[in-house]
Design a protein around this motif. Structure first.
Motif, PDB file in Angstrom:
ATOM      1  N   HIS A  24       0.844  -1.129  -0.439  1.00 12.40           N
ATOM      2  CA  HIS A  24       0.246  -0.582  -0.506  1.00 12.40           C
ATOM      3  C   HIS A  24       0.972   1.209   0.011  1.00 12.40           C
ATOM      4  N   LYS A  25       0.352   2.400  -0.319  1.00 13.36           N
ATOM      5  CA  LYS A  25       1.289   3.184  -0.850  1.00 13.36           C
ATOM      6  C   LYS A  25       0.911   4.368   0.857  1.00 13.36           C
ATOM      7  N   ILE A  26       1.548   5.008   1.974  1.00 17.46           N
ATOM      8  CA  ILE A  26       1.434   5.842   3.108  1.00 17.46           C
ATOM      9  C   ILE A  26       2.292   6.260   2.886  1.00 17.46           C
ATOM     10  N   ILE A  27       1.535   7.210   2.867  1.00 19.66           N
ATOM     11  CA  ILE A  27       2.258   9.350   1.703  1.00 19.66           C
ATOM     12  C   ILE A  27       2.412   9.781   3.447  1.00 19.66           C
ATOM     13  N   GLY A  28       1.721   9.343   4.675  1.00 18.36           N
ATOM     14  CA  GLY A  28       2.674  10.006   6.230  1.00 18.36           C
ATOM     15  C   GLY A  28       1.957   8.728   7.449  1.00 18.36           C
ATOM     16  N   VAL A  29       3.250   9.084   8.595  1.00 18.94           N
ATOM     17  CA  VAL A  29       2.004   8.396   9.733  1.00 18.94           C
ATOM     18  C   VAL A  29       2.043   9.479  10.425  1.00 18.94           C
ATOM     19  N   VAL A  30       1.022   9.976  11.353  1.00 19.38           N
ATOM     20  CA  VAL A  30       1.080  10.258  12.485  1.00 19.38           C
ATOM     21  C   VAL A  30       1.131   9.923  14.095  1.00 19.38           C
ATOM     22  N   THR A  31       2.275  10.251  14.703  1.00 21.59           N
ATOM     23  CA  THR A  31       2.053   9.499  16.041  1.00 21.59           C
ATOM     24  C   THR A  31       2.590  10.022  17.085  1.00 21.59           C
ATOM     25  N   ASN A  32       2.418   9.740  17.685  1.00 19.35           N
ATOM     26  CA  ASN A  32       2.825  10.676  19.187  1.00 19.35           C
ATOM     27  C   ASN A  32       3.458  11.482  19.171  1.00 19.35           C
ATOM     28  N   PRO A  33       4.405  13.033  20.282  1.00 21.63           N
ATOM     29  CA  PRO A  33       5.736  12.860  20.650  1.00 21.63           C
ATOM     30  C   PRO A  33       6.311  12.039  21.001  1.00 21.63           C
ATOM     31  N   ASP A  34       7.791  12.320  21.251  1.00 19.73           N
ATOM     32  CA  ASP A  34       8.732  11.541  21.427  1.00 19.73           C
ATOM     33  C   ASP A  34       8.413  11.277  23.156  1.00 19.73           C
ATOM     34  N   LYS A  35       8.368  10.763  23.384  1.00 18.29           N
ATOM     35  CA  LYS A  35       8.239  10.976  25.610  1.00 18.29           C
ATOM     36  C   LYS A  35       9.790  10.861  26.183  1.00 18.29           C
ATOM     37  N   PRO A  36       9.536  11.220  27.279  1.00 10.68           N
ATOM     38  CA  PRO A  36      11.008  11.264  27.826  1.00 10.68           C
ATOM     39  C   PRO A  36      10.772   9.969  28.882  1.00 10.68           C
ATOM     40  N   LYS A  37      11.776   8.876  28.696  1.00  9.57           N
ATOM     41  CA  LYS A  37      11.774   7.926  29.706  1.00  9.57           C
ATOM     42  C   LYS A  37      13.344   7.234  30.881  1.00  9.57           C
ATOM     43  N   GLY A  38      13.140   6.336  31.353  1.00  8.50           N
ATOM     44  CA  GLY A  38      14.057   5.996  32.050  1.00  8.50           C
ATOM     45  C   GLY A  38      14.769   6.993  32.838  1.00  8.50           C
ATOM     46  N   ARG A  39      15.763   6.029  33.501  1.00  5.79           N
ATOM     47  CA  ARG A  39      16.567   7.467  35.028  1.00  5.79           C
ATOM     48  C   ARG A  39      17.662   8.668  34.395  1.00  5.79           C
ATOM     49  N   GLY A  40      17.731   8.690  32.965  1.00  8.17           N
ATOM     50  CA  GLY A  40      17.874   9.970  32.747  1.00  8.17           C
ATOM     51  C   GLY A  40      17.175  10.525  31.707  1.00  8.17           C
ATOM     52  N   MET A  41      15.547   9.971  31.422  1.00  4.53           N
ATOM     53  CA  MET A  41      14.661  10.768  30.815  1.00  4.53           C
ATOM     54  C   MET A  41      15.141  11.712  29.540  1.00  4.53           C
ATOM     55  N   LYS A  42      16.091  10.265  29.008  1.00  2.00           N
ATOM     56  CA  LYS A  42      16.018  10.400  27.085  1.00  2.00           C
ATOM     57  C   LYS A  42      14.897  10.160  26.501  1.00  2.00           C
ATOM     58  N   LEU A  43      14.520  11.461  25.348  1.00  4.75           N
ATOM     59  CA  LEU A  43      13.325  11.124  25.028  1.00  4.75           C
ATOM     60  C   LEU A  43      13.295  10.029  23.912  1.00  4.75           C
ATOM     61  N   LEU A  44      12.415   9.347  23.710  1.00  5.31           N
ATOM     62  CA  LEU A  44      12.486   8.170  23.267  1.00  5.31           C
ATOM     63  C   LEU A  44      10.896   8.177  22.007  1.00  5.31           C
ATOM     64  N   ALA A  45      11.195   7.409  20.968  1.00  7.69           N
ATOM     65  CA  ALA A  45      10.000   7.577  19.783  1.00  7.69           C
ATOM     66  C   ALA A  45       9.244   6.476  19.650  1.00  7.69           C
ATOM     67  N   SER A  46       8.269   6.387  19.681  1.00 12.36           N
ATOM     68  CA  SER A  46       7.171   5.689  19.202  1.00 12.36           C
ATOM     69  C   SER A  46       7.812   4.126  18.372  1.00 12.36           C
ATOM     70  N   PRO A  47       6.721   2.779  18.555  1.00 16.24           N
ATOM     71  CA  PRO A  47       7.498   1.788  17.653  1.00 16.24           C
ATOM     72  C   PRO A  47       6.870   2.421  16.494  1.00 16.24           C
ATOM     73  N   VAL A  48       5.570   2.987  16.437  1.00 15.58           N
ATOM     74  CA  VAL A  48       5.411   3.709  15.137  1.00 15.58           C
ATOM     75  C   VAL A  48       6.072   4.003  14.289  1.00 15.58           C
ATOM     76  N   LYS A  49       6.931   5.356  15.083  1.00 12.31           N
ATOM     77  CA  LYS A  49       7.437   6.677  14.369  1.00 12.31           C
ATOM     78  C   LYS A  49       8.743   5.727  14.214  1.00 12.31           C
ATOM     79  N   GLU A  50       9.656   5.157  14.870  1.00 12.31           N
ATOM     80  CA  GLU A  50      10.869   3.827  14.145  1.00 12.31           C
ATOM     81  C   GLU A  50      10.725   3.132  12.776  1.00 12.31           C
ATOM     82  N   TYR A  51       9.606   2.521  13.092  1.00  6.92           N
ATOM     83  CA  TYR A  51       9.371   1.579  12.129  1.00  6.92           C
ATOM     84  C   TYR A  51       8.699   2.905  10.684  1.00  6.92           C
TER      85      TYR A  51
END
Length: 318
Positions: A24-51
C-alpha cells in the motif's frame, strides 16, 4: 489508495507493517510526540515512528490535533484517500474525519460494541472473559461508535496475560486491516450498525492494582494479576514492604481441611516454603503464587524468591 496512518504503540506498528508489506502507498504517519523515559529521561520515539523512519515514510507528531488548524490543513494538503487509525491515543475531530473520500477506519481490539474505550484488551482479561477479538470500523465523532466492517474472534487462555493477548491481537489486527482495505478498495466492504447494547473499557487507574484480599476471590485476584501484567502489576504489602504479583493460579488441593481454612483471615499465608511455594487464603479459594517481585527487586519465580526472602506461614498480607 493513498493512506495516511495514525498510531503510536507496538500494537499499531504491527498494522503499519502489514499494510506496508502488501504494497500500500503510505503517504505519511502521524504518531504521538517522543516521550522522556528512564533515569536519564531520554526522549524515545514510538514504535510506529521508528518503523516509519526505517521505511522512509514521512512522520508527523503534533502535540494536539483538536483545534490545530495548521495540522488539519496539512492533512488536507496530503489529500489521503483513507486514514487508518490504530491505537493513536487521540480522538479525531470532525474536521479530520471528513477529509478522506473513503473515510477514516479504525482497528479496535474488542468485539464491538463490547469494550468501547481506551483499554479493551486489559478489561477483557480483568473481567475473565473467554473470548475477544478485533473489529475494524468506520470512524465517527463518537468513542468507538462507528459502523463495523470486519471482525475476527479469538479465545482468551485461562492463564493468558494482557501482554500475551496484546501481542496476539496486534498480529490479527494487522491482517484484518489488510483485508478491510482490500474490500473497501473493491467496493465490497460490509457496513453494520453497532446498536445500543455496549460496554465501556476506560483507562486503567493505578488505585485498582492494590489487591483486596478481604473481598475478592482467588479467581478475581488471578484475573487482576493477569490483567495488569505487564502494565503495572498487582501489589500488596507484607510487613510494610510492597510486593508485586505477576503470575498466580488457583490452588486445587493443599492438604488443609476447609474448616481449618475458614477460621483464617483472608490474605493469610497458609503455605510458604521453597519446596511447595507460596499459598494465600482469599475470600473464596486459595491462591498459588508463581511469580513475584519484592520491593526494589526484580521479578522471580516463587521458589527463587523464597530462597532469599523469608515469608512466614500465617503472616497476613494487607
Amino acid at each position: 489508495m493513498n493512506i495516511l496512518f495514525m498510531g503510536t504503540p507496538d500494537f499499531a506498528k504491527e498494522s503499519l507493517q502489514s499494510i506496508y508489506d502488501v504494497g500500500h502507498k503510505i503517504i505519511g504517519v502521524v504518531t504521538n510526540p517522543d516521550k522522556p523515559k528512564g533515569r536519564g529521561m531520554k526522549l524515545l520515539a514510538s514504535p510506529v515512528k521508528e518503523y516509519a523512519i526505517e521505511k522512509n515514510i514521512q512522520v508527523y507528531q503534533p502535540q494536539k490535533i483538536r483545534n490545530n488548524e495548521e495540522f488539519i490543513e496539512k492533512i488536507r494538503t496530503l489529500n489521503p484517500d483513507i486514514i487508518c487509525v490504530v491505537a493513536y491515543g487521540k480522538i479525531l475531530p470532525k474536521e479530520i474525519l471528513e477529509i478522506p473520500k473513503l473515510g477514516c477506519i479504525n482497528v479496535h481490539a474488542s468485539l464491538l460494541p463490547k469494550y468501547r474505550g481506551a483499554a479493551p484488551i486489559q478489561w477483557a482479561v480483568l473481567n475473565g472473559d473467554k473470548k475477544t477479538g478485533i473489529t475494524t470500523m468506520y470512524m465517527d465523532i463518537g468513542m468507538d461508535t462507528g459502523d463495523m466492517i470486519l471482525k475476527e474472534e479469538v479465545e482468551i487462555g485461562e492463564n493468558e496475560t494482557t501482554g500475551e493477548l496484546w501481542e496476539k491481537l496486534s498480529k490479527i489486527g494487522g491482517k484484518l486491516l489488510v483485508e478491510t482495505l482490500k474490500q473497501i478498495e473493491n467496493g465490497t466492504a460490509p457496513r453494520e450498525k453497532q446498536g445500543e447494547n455496549f460496554s465501556l473499557a476506560p483507562m486503567l487507574d493505578k488505585a485498582m492494582s492494590k489487591i483486596d484480599w478481604e473481598d475478592k476471590t482467588a479467581k478475581e485476584i488471578k484475573n487482576l494479576v493477569r490483567g495488569l501484567n505487564p502494565i503495572m502489576g498487582a501489589y500488596s504489602f507484607l510487613n510494610n514492604k510492597k510486593i508485586k504479583f505477576w503470575k498466580v493460579d488457583i490452588a486445587k488441593n493443599i492438604g488443609f481441611s476447609q474448616d481449618n481454612i475458614n477460621i483464617l483471615k483472608n490474605g493469610t499465608v497458609v503455605v510458604s516454603n521453597q519446596k511447595e511455594g507460596l499459598y494465600i487464603k482469599t475470600k473464596e479459594g486459595i491462591l498459588s503464587v508463581l511469580e513475584i517481585q519484592g520491593e526494589n527487586a526484580k521479578k522471580m519465580n516463587i521458589r527463587d524468591f523464597l530462597r532469599g526472602n523469608h515469608i512466614n506461614e500465617f503472616e497476613i498480607f494487607e
